[in-house]
Design a protein around this motif. Structure first.
Motif, PDB file in Angstrom:
ATOM      1  N   LEU A  85      21.009 -19.898  32.678  1.00  0.00           N
ATOM      2  CA  LEU A  85      21.275 -19.333  34.159  1.00  0.00           C
ATOM      3  C   LEU A  85      22.219 -18.051  33.946  1.00  0.00           C
ATOM      4  CD1 LEU A  85      22.241 -21.299  37.247  1.00  0.00           C
ATOM      5  CD2 LEU A  85      23.351 -19.160  36.623  1.00  0.00           C
ATOM      6  N   THR A  86      21.479 -16.853  34.484  1.00  0.00           N
ATOM      7  CA  THR A  86      22.101 -15.451  34.682  1.00  0.00           C
ATOM      8  C   THR A  86      22.162 -15.126  36.013  1.00  0.00           C
ATOM      9  OG1 THR A  86      20.946 -15.122  32.503  1.00  0.00           O
ATOM     10  CG2 THR A  86      21.999 -13.232  33.606  1.00  0.00           C
ATOM     11  N   ILE A  87      23.491 -14.797  36.428  1.00  0.00           N
ATOM     12  CA  ILE A  87      23.816 -14.399  37.486  1.00  0.00           C
ATOM     13  C   ILE A  87      24.137 -12.614  37.495  1.00  0.00           C
ATOM     14  CG2 ILE A  87      25.609 -14.418  39.471  1.00  0.00           C
ATOM     15  CD1 ILE A  87      25.908 -17.255  38.504  1.00  0.00           C
ATOM     16  N   GLY A 130      36.110 -10.542  40.298  1.00  0.00           N
ATOM     17  CA  GLY A 130      34.595 -10.704  40.490  1.00  0.00           C
ATOM     18  C   GLY A 130      33.888 -10.522  39.010  1.00  0.00           C
ATOM     19  N   ILE A 131      32.755 -10.773  39.048  1.00  0.00           N
ATOM     20  CA  ILE A 131      32.039 -10.495  38.023  1.00  0.00           C
ATOM     21  C   ILE A 131      30.755  -9.623  38.416  1.00  0.00           C
ATOM     22  CG2 ILE A 131      32.666 -12.728  36.835  1.00  0.00           C
ATOM     23  CD1 ILE A 131      29.961 -13.961  37.759  1.00  0.00           C
ATOM     24  N   LYS A 132      30.266  -8.677  37.202  1.00  0.00           N
ATOM     25  CA  LYS A 132      29.206  -7.942  37.379  1.00  0.00           C
ATOM     26  C   LYS A 132      27.908  -8.729  37.035  1.00  0.00           C
ATOM     27  CE  LYS A 132      32.012  -3.650  36.606  1.00  0.00           C
ATOM     28  NZ  LYS A 132      32.202  -2.627  35.679  1.00  0.00           N
ATOM     29  N   SER A 133      28.248  -9.560  35.849  1.00  0.00           N
ATOM     30  CA  SER A 133      27.126 -10.712  35.331  1.00  0.00           C
ATOM     31  C   SER A 133      27.653 -11.408  34.601  1.00  0.00           C
ATOM     32  CB  SER A 133      26.186  -9.735  34.641  1.00  0.00           C
ATOM     33  OG  SER A 133      26.765  -9.143  33.374  1.00  0.00           O
ATOM     34  N   ALA A 134      26.792 -12.711  34.223  1.00  0.00           N
ATOM     35  CA  ALA A 134      27.460 -13.757  33.660  1.00  0.00           C
ATOM     36  C   ALA A 134      25.988 -14.674  33.071  1.00  0.00           C
ATOM     37  CB  ALA A 134      27.946 -14.845  34.373  1.00  0.00           C
ATOM     38  N   VAL A 135      25.990 -15.061  31.699  1.00  0.00           N
ATOM     39  CA  VAL A 135      25.139 -15.790  31.513  1.00  0.00           C
ATOM     40  C   VAL A 135      25.433 -17.257  30.868  1.00  0.00           C
ATOM     41  CG1 VAL A 135      23.158 -15.828  29.477  1.00  0.00           C
ATOM     42  CG2 VAL A 135      23.844 -13.641  30.274  1.00  0.00           C
ATOM     43  N   ILE A 136      25.108 -18.217  31.370  1.00  0.00           N
ATOM     44  CA  ILE A 136      25.638 -19.524  31.274  1.00  0.00           C
ATOM     45  C   ILE A 136      24.350 -20.365  30.661  1.00  0.00           C
ATOM     46  CG2 ILE A 136      26.349 -21.480  32.377  1.00  0.00           C
ATOM     47  CD1 ILE A 136      26.328 -18.499  34.332  1.00  0.00           C
ATOM     48  N   LYS A 137      24.919 -21.171  29.535  1.00  0.00           N
ATOM     49  CA  LYS A 137      23.971 -22.252  29.044  1.00  0.00           C
ATOM     50  C   LYS A 137      24.315 -23.541  29.492  1.00  0.00           C
ATOM     51  CE  LYS A 137      21.207 -24.390  25.874  1.00  0.00           C
ATOM     52  NZ  LYS A 137      21.707 -24.258  24.399  1.00  0.00           N
ATOM     53  N   THR A 170      27.474  -7.422  54.188  1.00  0.00           N
ATOM     54  CA  THR A 170      26.470  -8.138  53.558  1.00  0.00           C
ATOM     55  C   THR A 170      26.410  -8.090  52.057  1.00  0.00           C
ATOM     56  OG1 THR A 170      25.236  -8.236  55.729  1.00  0.00           O
ATOM     57  CG2 THR A 170      23.851  -8.812  53.590  1.00  0.00           C
ATOM     58  N   SER A 171      26.437  -8.996  51.302  1.00  0.00           N
ATOM     59  CA  SER A 171      26.420  -8.759  49.721  1.00  0.00           C
ATOM     60  C   SER A 171      25.129  -9.558  49.287  1.00  0.00           C
ATOM     61  CB  SER A 171      27.623  -9.277  49.204  1.00  0.00           C
ATOM     62  OG  SER A 171      28.893  -8.965  49.535  1.00  0.00           O
ATOM     63  N   PHE A 172      24.655  -9.113  47.853  1.00  0.00           N
ATOM     64  CA  PHE A 172      23.633  -9.708  47.364  1.00  0.00           C
ATOM     65  C   PHE A 172      23.903 -10.171  45.923  1.00  0.00           C
ATOM     66  CE2 PHE A 172      21.703  -7.200  50.810  1.00  0.00           C
ATOM     67  CZ  PHE A 172      21.096  -8.213  51.244  1.00  0.00           C
ATOM     68  N   ALA A 173      23.152 -11.190  45.422  1.00  0.00           N
ATOM     69  CA  ALA A 173      23.487 -11.583  44.029  1.00  0.00           C
ATOM     70  C   ALA A 173      22.032 -11.992  43.786  1.00  0.00           C
ATOM     71  CB  ALA A 173      24.609 -12.420  43.637  1.00  0.00           C
ATOM     72  N   SER A 174      21.723 -11.697  42.284  1.00  0.00           N
ATOM     73  CA  SER A 174      20.461 -12.325  41.876  1.00  0.00           C
ATOM     74  C   SER A 174      20.749 -13.513  40.747  1.00  0.00           C
ATOM     75  CB  SER A 174      19.676 -11.088  41.049  1.00  0.00           C
ATOM     76  OG  SER A 174      18.346 -11.609  40.554  1.00  0.00           O
ATOM     77  N   VAL A 175      19.956 -14.477  40.860  1.00  0.00           N
ATOM     78  CA  VAL A 175      20.027 -15.482  39.852  1.00  0.00           C
ATOM     79  C   VAL A 175      18.581 -15.785  39.196  1.00  0.00           C
ATOM     80  CG1 VAL A 175      20.156 -18.051  39.716  1.00  0.00           C
ATOM     81  CG2 VAL A 175      21.527 -16.895  41.407  1.00  0.00           C
ATOM     82  N   GLU A 176      18.786 -15.902  37.764  1.00  0.00           N
ATOM     83  CA  GLU A 176      17.571 -15.976  36.878  1.00  0.00           C
ATOM     84  C   GLU A 176      18.002 -17.339  36.109  1.00  0.00           C
ATOM     85  OE1 GLU A 176      15.683 -12.871  34.259  1.00  0.00           O
ATOM     86  OE2 GLU A 176      17.148 -13.769  33.259  1.00  0.00           O
ATOM     87  N   VAL A 177      16.896 -18.161  36.200  1.00  0.00           N
ATOM     88  CA  VAL A 177      17.108 -19.308  35.469  1.00  0.00           C
ATOM     89  C   VAL A 177      15.967 -19.544  34.560  1.00  0.00           C
ATOM     90  CG1 VAL A 177      17.204 -21.966  35.602  1.00  0.00           C
ATOM     91  CG2 VAL A 177      17.985 -20.558  37.229  1.00  0.00           C
ATOM     92  N   LEU A 178      16.020 -19.798  33.167  1.00  0.00           N
ATOM     93  CA  LEU A 178      15.185 -19.942  32.100  1.00  0.00           C
ATOM     94  C   LEU A 178      15.243 -21.055  31.347  1.00  0.00           C
ATOM     95  CD1 LEU A 178      15.431 -16.288  30.861  1.00  0.00           C
ATOM     96  CD2 LEU A 178      13.685 -16.887  32.304  1.00  0.00           C
TER      97      LEU A 178
END
Length: 331
Positions: A85-87, A130-137, A170-178
């Motif tokens: 999962l990447t945010i 805060g975080i700019k991005s994160a990759v989670i297993k 209003t804020s946005f964040a993108s989530v990617e799940v692989l």
């Protein structure tokens, strides 16, 4: 059966199918037992007494059957696998980076509730919290199947804690799940990889931060870049980075196939980053709304706390399953 790897996979799949059948047979037996109790109670004119005993057991059985039914929707090839999962923080500066952090915590709490292992492989923090991005297993049975529907843009509306004038932002964040992809499924050639070893910027002790244990890999044919720095060992970070890269290459191939299908069907719908899937509104009222399922709730704290996220995940699974079945039959 001469191919040991293939034999191993077949045996594993056989065991999974046998367990599904055993689970259904167990539930059927429990239901038959409850029916028998009620039949005997009816014959002895003890319905009220038996109902008090049977009702809680029936409620528990209903929940177990609902869970089994949900697993039927998790029948895609990769659904049972672990997930990456990447945010990414989107538009909104500090607010968006804080929103990305909130999402990270939401998924961490959700995974704890599900019994999944949650490991941050790479994290790019800002100067504050805060975080700019994160990759989670995420490791656990059906991790990818449950979380795959979270892919998309998540929108937050609130009074900004970073705005002295207390304006609504209003804020946005993108989530990617692989899904986790096996080595043999995607062949990575050494000549296609540009590998760089770096000092870790995350937690892990003095040794991790002084020695070049972090790994950055660039896939030259696609320009995809992945980084991993969570492990103390350079080799382990390298293997983790390759896992992420294989998953991203899988996604690239899936997107290519999806576009080809859309062209064959004459679809003109544009796929963009702004494909918002859910809004989390904290001001001027409290509401979380999923735009794909139409499901909404005022229990914002329960959703952000990971407790009630399943109301969106499970409904998306059911709708996605029905939609895919219809699309496949139509195609």
């Amino acid at each position: 059966w001469k191919n040991q790897e293939e034999a191993k996979n077949i045996s594993k799949r056989l065991g999974e199918l046998q367990k599904i059948i055993e689970d259904f047979e167990d539930k059927r037996k429990k239901l038959d037992d409850l029916e028998a109790i009620l039949t005997i109670a009816d014959e002895q004119n003890k319905e009220d007494e038996s109902l008090n005993y049977v009702e809680p057991l029936l409620d528990k059985l209903t929940r177990e059957v609902d869970k089994l039914e949900l697993n039927l929707f998790l029948n895609d090839k990769y659904d049972k696998r672990n997930a990456t999962l990447t945010i990414y923080a989107g538009a909104g500066g500090e607010d968006a980076q804080d929103w990305a952090r909130m999402l990270l915590e939401m998924y961490q709490k959700y995974c704890e509730k599900k019994g999944y292992k949650f490991e941050i492989l790479d994290e790019n923090k800002n100067e504050t919290n805060g975080i700019k991005s994160a990759v989670i297993k995420i490791t656990g049975e059906y991790a990818y199947g449950y979380l795959k529907g979270e892919t998309g843009v998540h929108r937050l509306v609130r009074i900004s804690p970073f705005d002295a004038s207390n304006q609504r932002h209003t804020s946005f964040a993108s989530v990617e799940v692989l899904p986790e992809i096996e080595k043999e499924e995607i062949d990575l050639k050494k000549e296609d990889l540009e590998i760089e070893f770096l000092r870790s910027s995350g937690p892990g002790g003095q040794n991790v931060n002084k020695v070049e244990t972090a790994v950055r890999i660039k896939h030259l044919p696609t320009n995809i870049v992945v980084t991993c720095q969570i492990e103390r060992s350079q080799n382990k970070n390298y293997e983790r980075a390759l896992e992420i890269l294989r998953s991203k290459l899988y996604l690239l191939e899936q997107e290519k196939r999806s576009k080809e299908k859309q062209q064959l069907r004459g679809a003109k719908k544009e796929i963009t980053f702004s494909s918002q899937i859910r809004s989390y509104i904290l001001h001027p009222y409290k509401l979380v709304k999923d735009y794909r399922t139409g499901i909404e709730t005022t229990d914002v704290e329960g959703i952000l706390g990971g407790e009630n996220l399943d109301i969106f995940i499970e409904n998306e699974l059911k709708i996605g399953y029905t939609k895919n079945s219809h699309e496949n039959n139509k195609f």
